[in-house]
Write an enzyme that holds these catalytic residues in place. Sequence first.
Site, PDB file in Angstrom:
ATOM      1  N   ASP A  90      -9.325  -4.283  -0.956  1.00 13.10           N
ATOM      2  CA  ASP A  90      -8.433  -5.355  -1.372  1.00 13.10           C
ATOM      3  C   ASP A  90      -8.582  -6.463  -0.324  1.00 13.10           C
ATOM      4  O   ASP A  90      -9.032  -6.200   0.795  1.00 13.10           O
ATOM      5  CB  ASP A  90      -6.999  -4.823  -1.415  1.00 13.10           C
ATOM      6  CG  ASP A  90      -6.001  -5.894  -1.792  1.00 13.10           C
ATOM      7  OD1 ASP A  90      -6.347  -6.735  -2.636  1.00 13.10           O
ATOM      8  OD2 ASP A  90      -4.896  -5.905  -1.227  1.00 13.10           O
ATOM      9  N   LYS A  91      -8.249  -7.691  -0.661  1.00 13.19           N
ATOM     10  CA  LYS A  91      -8.434  -8.783   0.307  1.00 13.19           C
ATOM     11  C   LYS A  91      -7.206  -8.989   1.188  1.00 13.19           C
ATOM     12  O   LYS A  91      -7.254  -8.754   2.383  1.00 13.19           O
ATOM     13  CB  LYS A  91      -8.769 -10.100  -0.419  1.00 13.19           C
ATOM     14  CG  LYS A  91      -9.027 -11.263   0.555  1.00 13.19           C
ATOM     15  CD  LYS A  91      -9.400 -12.539  -0.165  1.00 13.19           C
ATOM     16  CE  LYS A  91      -8.192 -13.207  -0.808  1.00 13.19           C
ATOM     17  NZ  LYS A  91      -7.265 -13.804   0.207  1.00 13.19           N
TER      18      LYS A  91
END
Length: 616
Positions: free
Chosen positions: A311-312
């Site tokens: 995930d960022k």
Amino acid sequence: MQRHILKNKNQIMLISGILIAIAFINKWTIGNMLIFNWALIISSILGVAPIAIQAYQALGVKVVSIDVLVTIAVIGAFLIQNYEESAIVTFLFLFGAYLEQRTLNQTRSAIKELTEMAPESALKQMENGDFEEVEVDDVDEGDILLVKTGGKVPVDGTVLNGEGYINEASITGESAPVGKEKDSKVFAGTILENGTIQIVADRVGEDTTFGKIIELVEEAQDSKSEAERFIDRFSKYYTPAVLVLSFIVWLISKNMELAITILVLGCPGALVIGVPVSNVAGIGNGARNGVLLKGSEVIHDFSRTDTMIFDKTGTLTIGNPAVSETKYYTDKVDETLSYLGSIERESDHPLAKAVLQEIGEIKFLPVENTEVIKGGGIVANVNGHRVAVGNIALMEKENVELSKEAKADAVNFEKNGNSLVLTSVDGKLELMMGVKDQIRPGVREDLQRLKKLGVKNLVMLSGDNQGTVDVVSNELGLTEAHGNMLPEDKAKYVKNLKAQGKVVAFVGDGVNDSPSLALADVGIAMGSGTDVAIETSDVVLMNSDFGRLPHALGLTKATARNMLENIVIAIGVVIVLLAGVFFSEWMNMSIGMLVHEGSILAVILNGMRLLSYRLK
């Protein structure tokens, strides 16, 4: 009587060893064979007693254990009056068991150290306002506690007043002190190195982060991998097979000594203990270094990972974004900001916090009929107006028309690596903000370490726009990067990769990405000691320290390799010993038992190397 004998097994071993020493000293000096034989007979009887009791208990639950083989072998040696062999074998077996227990206790030292760190008392504020020392079990949620310099924080809580520096190594594995002040969160088991603080108890006892860490590590150390379950099944049939082989050899050769020697040499002790000791030591190392590995099955899967998905926000980036660009499409700026701030105040999303910080002091208005659009934003009624706050997809859903200017602005914002926060009032776009997050320091280097450890595919999936995702991906050198991904899109992507035969690890925050964390072969949470992060994943990186990820992967690979080494050592020793029986003249029960116990210590010491593992 049985309990008394087993309780004093070590003392029996010591007496048995002394009797053997007396026997051989007598033989080499005085030469009195009566003393020699009787010393060995008494030593054999004393030594075989605890072994025979353990064998009887095992047979009681229909298990043919190693103790059964050794008991039969010793009784056989005793019957053929080979007292020297029977005494030495029992002593070596008991001495080996003693050394095994001592070294195994060292491999469990990580959980022991954690347990010893658990706070036992607390300074609790009483009704008269004074602070009195009470047992930590007497502390309830909402109680106010005082922590002085050098004291342990007794519960998870929030600082009410005071300030100081806390060593959070028991939670995060990081020894550098962390500054705490009013409203800071503190965790049970951590140590206040200087200062004085008052805290309010948020979670107590087993519900604290520290309590859950201890529980998870204990459960993980007791769990069994597929390899361990196979070895358990194997030994269940292997041990009786050795017994049958020994009986067949005796029927054919009529050589009782050869038959009982096979019983001793065929004991699968090192094979049974080799894998669990690696598992325990690996999990212990992780616990010391802020990495929670939930069991040996996780170690097995994680060590084979070839694809890692990130995930960022909050994972590759710090998760503390700030507004970098703003564009207005209205003259009523203050009114629009008031609508925007009123809605964002109801959200705990990182982008919402960034927007509120940028807006500053404004007049908040009542918000009604709030509707959260998953992967889009928020729609609500504010002061009689329908206000939508979110991304372009939300604007399209709300039939908000974007002018050519707005579309060009959106493209430019995204090229600069911004996430878009658009605000529409009554179907008209009035504001566009570009929010940018900072990449975590050292992440690029950590990703390169993951590649060197065998992770072929580094993928980023984010709900942000593709432009922002591409900027981050290019900077970090990722294999793939996909934006505009809803939680269900991420989960579908994970499913597709697994269907292709990839071993997938997903790294996220443990909240929004819980479906993907659950679907991946290994779910890895960036957990700042949160309940959700600890409970929903297979691996937890405490304090959200991305730098611990390469250590975690390297550790699981080293642990899996160590397990295989121990299996090879155990099987190799048994093969060599049995070959020595049939193809040499020097092999006997005493030598076989000595080598057998040596192989057990070898696999234990090999496993213990994992306690000091560090990624190069």
